[in-house]
Design a protein around this motif. Sequence first.
Motif, PDB file in Angstrom:
ATOM      1  N   LYS A 129     -10.080  -4.740  26.547  1.00  0.00           N
ATOM      2  CA  LYS A 129      -9.454  -5.192  27.791  1.00  0.00           C
ATOM      3  C   LYS A 129      -8.670  -4.055  28.444  1.00  0.00           C
ATOM      4  CE  LYS A 129      -9.024  -9.946  26.170  1.00  0.00           C
ATOM      5  NZ  LYS A 129      -8.084 -11.031  25.776  1.00  0.00           N
ATOM      6  N   GLY A 130      -9.021  -2.839  28.089  1.00  0.00           N
ATOM      7  CA  GLY A 130      -8.314  -1.693  28.644  1.00  0.00           C
ATOM      8  C   GLY A 130      -7.219  -1.239  27.701  1.00  0.00           C
ATOM      9  N   GLY A 131      -6.553  -0.168  28.090  1.00  0.00           N
ATOM     10  CA  GLY A 131      -5.504   0.374  27.247  1.00  0.00           C
ATOM     11  C   GLY A 131      -6.070   1.266  26.158  1.00  0.00           C
ATOM     12  N   ALA A 132      -5.179   2.054  25.573  1.00  0.00           N
ATOM     13  CA  ALA A 132      -5.612   2.992  24.542  1.00  0.00           C
ATOM     14  C   ALA A 132      -5.349   2.413  23.166  1.00  0.00           C
ATOM     15  CB  ALA A 132      -4.865   4.307  24.705  1.00  0.00           C
ATOM     16  N   ILE A 133      -6.248   2.748  22.236  1.00  0.00           N
ATOM     17  CA  ILE A 133      -6.043   2.354  20.840  1.00  0.00           C
ATOM     18  C   ILE A 133      -6.171   3.605  19.989  1.00  0.00           C
ATOM     19  CG2 ILE A 133      -6.964   1.034  18.898  1.00  0.00           C
ATOM     20  CD1 ILE A 133      -7.978  -1.023  20.909  1.00  0.00           C
ATOM     21  N   VAL A 134      -5.192   3.841  19.158  1.00  0.00           N
ATOM     22  CA  VAL A 134      -5.231   4.964  18.217  1.00  0.00           C
ATOM     23  C   VAL A 134      -5.145   4.388  16.804  1.00  0.00           C
ATOM     24  CG1 VAL A 134      -4.138   7.093  17.490  1.00  0.00           C
ATOM     25  CG2 VAL A 134      -4.040   6.426  19.886  1.00  0.00           C
ATOM     26  N   ILE A 135      -6.083   4.776  15.965  1.00  0.00           N
ATOM     27  CA  ILE A 135      -6.083   4.263  14.591  1.00  0.00           C
ATOM     28  C   ILE A 135      -5.925   5.434  13.632  1.00  0.00           C
ATOM     29  CG2 ILE A 135      -7.379   2.993  12.837  1.00  0.00           C
ATOM     30  CD1 ILE A 135      -8.913   1.653  15.133  1.00  0.00           C
ATOM     31  N   LEU A 136      -4.903   5.347  12.801  1.00  0.00           N
ATOM     32  CA  LEU A 136      -4.707   6.351  11.758  1.00  0.00           C
ATOM     33  C   LEU A 136      -5.290   5.793  10.463  1.00  0.00           C
ATOM     34  CD1 LEU A 136      -0.965   7.378  12.329  1.00  0.00           C
ATOM     35  CD2 LEU A 136      -2.968   8.009  13.655  1.00  0.00           C
ATOM     36  N   GLU A 137      -6.162   6.566   9.826  1.00  0.00           N
ATOM     37  CA  GLU A 137      -6.727   6.137   8.544  1.00  0.00           C
ATOM     38  C   GLU A 137      -6.183   7.055   7.454  1.00  0.00           C
ATOM     39  OE1 GLU A 137     -11.053   4.856  10.363  1.00  0.00           O
ATOM     40  OE2 GLU A 137     -10.932   5.938   8.459  1.00  0.00           O
ATOM     41  N   LEU A 138      -5.547   6.459   6.481  1.00  0.00           N
ATOM     42  CA  LEU A 138      -4.946   7.257   5.410  1.00  0.00           C
ATOM     43  C   LEU A 138      -5.445   6.731   4.066  1.00  0.00           C
ATOM     44  CD1 LEU A 138      -1.296   7.245   6.867  1.00  0.00           C
ATOM     45  CD2 LEU A 138      -2.627   9.307   6.486  1.00  0.00           C
ATOM     46  N   PRO A 139      -5.819   7.574   3.173  1.00  0.00           N
ATOM     47  CA  PRO A 139      -6.251   7.093   1.864  1.00  0.00           C
ATOM     48  C   PRO A 139      -5.062   6.601   1.041  1.00  0.00           C
ATOM     49  CG  PRO A 139      -6.273   9.487   1.931  1.00  0.00           C
ATOM     50  CD  PRO A 139      -5.921   9.031   3.299  1.00  0.00           C
ATOM     51  N   THR A 140      -5.239   5.456   0.414  1.00  0.00           N
ATOM     52  CA  THR A 140      -4.147   4.938  -0.402  1.00  0.00           C
ATOM     53  C   THR A 140      -4.155   5.639  -1.760  1.00  0.00           C
ATOM     54  OG1 THR A 140      -5.555   3.186  -1.239  1.00  0.00           O
ATOM     55  CG2 THR A 140      -4.194   2.658   0.666  1.00  0.00           C
ATOM     56  N   ALA A 141      -2.985   5.580  -2.410  1.00  0.00           N
ATOM     57  CA  ALA A 141      -2.880   6.170  -3.739  1.00  0.00           C
ATOM     58  C   ALA A 141      -3.721   5.345  -4.701  1.00  0.00           C
ATOM     59  CB  ALA A 141      -1.420   6.163  -4.181  1.00  0.00           C
TER      60      ALA A 141
ATOM     61  N   GLU B 210      -8.075  -1.483   4.249  1.00  0.00           N
ATOM     62  CA  GLU B 210      -9.519  -1.749   4.198  1.00  0.00           C
ATOM     63  C   GLU B 210     -10.165  -0.668   3.347  1.00  0.00           C
ATOM     64  OE1 GLU B 210     -10.539  -3.687   8.561  1.00  0.00           O
ATOM     65  OE2 GLU B 210     -11.637  -1.930   7.843  1.00  0.00           O
ATOM     66  N   ASP B 211     -10.891  -1.065   2.354  1.00  0.00           N
ATOM     67  CA  ASP B 211     -11.622  -0.113   1.510  1.00  0.00           C
ATOM     68  C   ASP B 211     -10.727   1.036   1.054  1.00  0.00           C
ATOM     69  OD1 ASP B 211     -13.856  -1.628   1.863  1.00  0.00           O
ATOM     70  OD2 ASP B 211     -14.532  -0.468   3.607  1.00  0.00           O
ATOM     71  N   ARG B 212      -9.593   0.705   0.537  1.00  0.00           N
ATOM     72  CA  ARG B 212      -8.649   1.685  -0.013  1.00  0.00           C
ATOM     73  C   ARG B 212      -8.177   2.683   1.047  1.00  0.00           C
ATOM     74  NH1 ARG B 212     -10.869   3.731  -5.665  1.00  0.00           N
ATOM     75  NH2 ARG B 212      -8.720   4.407  -5.834  1.00  0.00           N
ATOM     76  N   GLN B 213      -8.269   2.237   2.290  1.00  0.00           N
ATOM     77  CA  GLN B 213      -7.731   3.051   3.381  1.00  0.00           C
ATOM     78  C   GLN B 213      -6.686   2.210   4.098  1.00  0.00           C
ATOM     79  OE1 GLN B 213      -8.980   6.201   4.824  1.00  0.00           O
ATOM     80  NE2 GLN B 213      -9.988   6.464   2.846  1.00  0.00           N
ATOM     81  N   VAL B 214      -5.565   2.850   4.375  1.00  0.00           N
ATOM     82  CA  VAL B 214      -4.576   2.164   5.204  1.00  0.00           C
ATOM     83  C   VAL B 214      -4.927   2.450   6.660  1.00  0.00           C
ATOM     84  CG1 VAL B 214      -2.175   2.103   5.897  1.00  0.00           C
ATOM     85  CG2 VAL B 214      -2.757   2.324   3.501  1.00  0.00           C
ATOM     86  N   LEU B 215      -5.044   1.389   7.451  1.00  0.00           N
ATOM     87  CA  LEU B 215      -5.327   1.559   8.873  1.00  0.00           C
ATOM     88  C   LEU B 215      -4.076   1.186   9.652  1.00  0.00           C
ATOM     89  CD1 LEU B 215      -8.882  -0.035   9.160  1.00  0.00           C
ATOM     90  CD2 LEU B 215      -8.274   2.305   8.595  1.00  0.00           C
TER      91      LEU B 215
ATOM     92  N   ALA C  88       0.842  -1.210   0.000  1.00  0.00           N
ATOM     93  CA  ALA C  88       0.000   0.000   0.000  1.00  0.00           C
ATOM     94  C   ALA C  88       0.873   1.254   0.000  1.00  0.00           C
ATOM     95  CB  ALA C  88      -0.911   0.005   1.216  1.00  0.00           C
ATOM     96  N   ILE C  89       0.462   2.200  -0.852  1.00  0.00           N
ATOM     97  CA  ILE C  89       1.208   3.450  -1.003  1.00  0.00           C
ATOM     98  C   ILE C  89       0.301   4.610  -0.593  1.00  0.00           C
ATOM     99  CG2 ILE C  89       2.307   5.011  -2.672  1.00  0.00           C
ATOM    100  CD1 ILE C  89       3.926   2.540  -2.409  1.00  0.00           C
ATOM    101  N   VAL C  90       0.883   5.523   0.149  1.00  0.00           N
ATOM    102  CA  VAL C  90       0.177   6.772   0.479  1.00  0.00           C
ATOM    103  C   VAL C  90       1.042   7.909  -0.024  1.00  0.00           C
ATOM    104  CG1 VAL C  90      -0.508   8.300   2.372  1.00  0.00           C
ATOM    105  CG2 VAL C  90      -1.014   5.862   2.492  1.00  0.00           C
ATOM    106  N   PHE C  91       0.418   8.878  -0.668  1.00  0.00           N
ATOM    107  CA  PHE C  91       1.179  10.040  -1.121  1.00  0.00           C
ATOM    108  C   PHE C  91       1.266  11.054   0.004  1.00  0.00           C
ATOM    109  CE2 PHE C  91       0.798   8.555  -5.464  1.00  0.00           C
ATOM    110  CZ  PHE C  91       1.986   9.017  -6.012  1.00  0.00           C
ATOM    111  N   GLY C  92       2.460  11.585   0.219  1.00  0.00           N
ATOM    112  CA  GLY C  92       2.564  12.609   1.255  1.00  0.00           C
ATOM    113  C   GLY C  92       3.992  12.791   1.716  1.00  0.00           C
TER     114      GLY C  92
END
Lengths: 136, 649
Positions: B636-648, B576-581, B536-540
Amino acid sequence: MSKDTAPIVVERVPKRIAIVDDDRSVRSAMNSLVQSLGYAGQAFSGGRALLTVGVQNFDLILSDLQMPQMSGLELLAEVRDVAPQLPFLMMTADPEVHVRRRALALGVQAFLEKPCNIETLVHLIEEAIGLPEEWI
Amino acid sequence: MNAATDLRTTKARRRAARWQDGRHQREEGPFRRIRGIATAFVALTIFALDTLTPISSAIAVLYVLVLVAVSDRMSRAELWWLCSGCATLTLASFFIDHTLTGDLAATLRLAISVVAIVTTTCLLERNLEARQRYQAQALLLDTTTDAIVLRDMAGRVLLWNRGAERLYGRGRDSMMGVVHHDLLGSGFAVPFTMIEQALEQNSAWDGEIQQSGSDGEVLTVASRWTLQCDPQGMPWAVLETSTDVTAKKAVEQALNQSEKRYRSIFETLAVAVLEYDFSAVGAVLADGRRGALPDVARHLAPDAELLAEVRRHICVVNANPTALALMGLACREHFLESYCDFLPFDDETLRSCLGALETGGTVFEHETSTSGPEGVALTLNIALHFPPAGEPLDRVQCSMVDLTEHRRMADDLARTRSDLEHAMRVTTIGEVSATIAHEVNQPLAAILTYAEAAQRWLGRGPEHRSKAVAALQEVANAAGHAGDIVRGVRRLLSRSSREDLPIPIDDMISDAIRLVRREILESRVNPTLDLAAMDAIVFGDRLLLQQSIINLVINALQAMQGTPDPREFRLSSRVEDRQVLITVGDTGPGFSDDIIEEAMNAFASTRHGGMGLGLAICRSAVEAHGGKVRIMNGAKGGAIVILELPTAA
C-alpha cells in the motif's frame, strides 16, 4: 483582647511553582530543588496535565521547551490566554531564533539553559515571584 | 607471317620435337622379334646379292641401310653387334667370291664397304648418345613439378611438359601451336614490350605472372624465361619455366596482413608492450638442454655474475606508444637508448623467469615496482609471453599494466572505507545528536539540580536530612545513567573492535525505541510496536544494532514528514528459520525505482538534504553480524526495511 474581635491569623503560605518536563528525573530534581528553596513545587509530565489542573493555582511556571504532545511554546500560548501576567520561565538549550522571538512575544520572563545554573535559577525565581513564602 | 618466319617455326618445331620426343622407343615383345627377323632377312638378301650375283660394285654398302633403318630402336651394344654382323657378311661374301682371284678392285670395294659400315655405325652411335641425352632431358622435363613451356618467337607453344599440364589443367595436344599467354590471359606487372627488351638484352627475364587455371581460378606463377638461340645466334624460342606461387603468395599476404594487424595492435594498444630480445638467454638455455646446464634456474642461483651476464644480454628492441607514455618519453629511439636494459626484475624474479622459460612456460607474470618519469614510483604488472619451444626468442613480447593508479585507488578506497565507517558512526551520532544531547543533558541537569537541592535541604536543618539523602541518591542514579550514555557514545565513535555479546533482540529494540521515543512522539505518527522475537538472542555489538534500529526509525519518521494522515510507523520482530527478522515500515513515499538499487549505498538518499548514510550504516552493521538488509516498497506504499540476523545457536 475583645471577644468580638476575631483574632487575625497570619499564615505563611509558600508560593507555588509548576514544573513541567517530560523527563522524570529532571522534573523530580527541579521539584526537589524548589521545595528545598521553600517554594511549593508541583511537577507535571506535560503541559496538558498542567492546564487540566489550572494555571491560576500557581505563581510561576517553570517549563521545558521541547516536549512531546505539547511543546513549551504551545503551553506558554495557552497560559497567556488565561493568565497573561503569570510568570513563565522556559528551560531549553540554545533555542532557535524564531522560537526565542515567539516566546518573548508571548511574555516569557527568561530562558534557562539546561543544565541550568542553580544560582541563576534561584535569582530568576526570586526576581519573578519574590521570596518563597508570603504572609496571609 | 612471312616465309622466313614459317621456315624458322618449322625448324623450331622439329628441334622441339627432337627435344621432347627424343626418347628411344625400344620395341618390346613380338615386334622386336619381327623386326629382328626382318633385319636378318634384309641383311641376308644383301649378302645373297653380293655373293651370288656378278655385280661388280660395292653392294655391301647397302648394309648401311640396314644399320640406319633399325638403329633408332637399338642400344649401343646391339648397334655394334649388328655392325659386326654386317661387316662379317661383307667379308664372307668377299672371301667366297674373290679369295683366289686377288682382285684389287674387289678388295677396294671390300674396304669401302667395311669403312662405310663402321663409319655409319659410329655416326649412329653418336646420334644414339645425343638421343639418350634428349631422353634424359625430356624425362627431366616431365618429372619436374615446374611448368616448362617452349614457345617460338611468335608465342606459339612448341613444348608443353607434364608440369604445365598439371598447373594449367590443359593437355599437351590441345596446347601445341597455341599462343598460350592469350589463352591463359597472362597478366604482367610490366608491359610485355619491356619484357621482350629484357629478353633481347639479357637473354633472360623473371617475374610474376597472373594466369587463369583450367577452372578459372587465378594463378600466380613465378616465371623465368630464357631466350634460345641457334648456332648463328638467331633467337628461335623462349623457354619459360614457371612455378605456382599462388599458395605461397596467399600465405605471404596472410602473413603481411597478420603482421600489419599485429603492428596496428602493438601501436594502438592501451597496454604498454615491449619487445625483448632473449636470444642470448635462449642460447644459454640451449646449452642447458644439451647437458651443460641441466637446470638453468638452479644453475644460476649461486652464480650472481652469470645472472648479471644474462641480464646484460636481455635488451628491449621495441616499445609501443603506450610504453613510451608510461615512461614519460615521446620518442621511440630515445626510449630504446634510455631503457634498452629495462628489466625491472630482481635477481630472484629473473631466476624464476628463466626457470619458467626453461620448463616451457609460455607466460611469466610478475608484479613489480620501478621508477617512472621523474622518479615517480610505478607499480607494474609485467607479463612476458614466450614463444613455443624451438622458436626464436628475439621478439619476446612483454605487456606492462600500470597498477599504480589502481593500487593508489585501492589504498584510497580502503582508507575511505575506514573513514566512511568512522563517518558513519559519527554521522549516526549526528543524526541522533538531538536525542543523545538530550539524553546526556537530562541526567546532568538532574544531577546539578538534585545536588543543589540536597545542599539546601541540609542547610534548612537536620529535620530535612532525609530529603537531602534522597536527593543525593538521585544524584548517584542520574550520574550512573549519564555514565552509561557517555560510554555508549564513546564506543560508537571509536574504531575499536566490536563487542561480541549475547543480545536479547526485543530488549535491544525496546532500548532503541526508548532513545527515539521523543522523536516518535514529536513526529505525531501512529506507532505500532509488535515485538515477537521472544527470547531470540543474537551475538554481537548491542550498541551498533541499536544505532541501526535508531537510524531506521529516524529515516521512517523523516520520510513521513509532510505526508498526509494517516501516518503510521510499524516496527516488528519475529523469528523465522533461525533468523531474526526486524521489520521497519512507514507510510511515506517509499523507495523510487531508480533509487531502490542504490538505497543501500552511502550517500544515496530519498530525503532532500539527507546524507544517505542511514541505510548504509545499517547494512554495515547488520553484515558485520552475518546478516543482511532487504528493502522494498509496501503493497500500500511506503518503505519497508527488513533486517535479517542469524540467531545464536
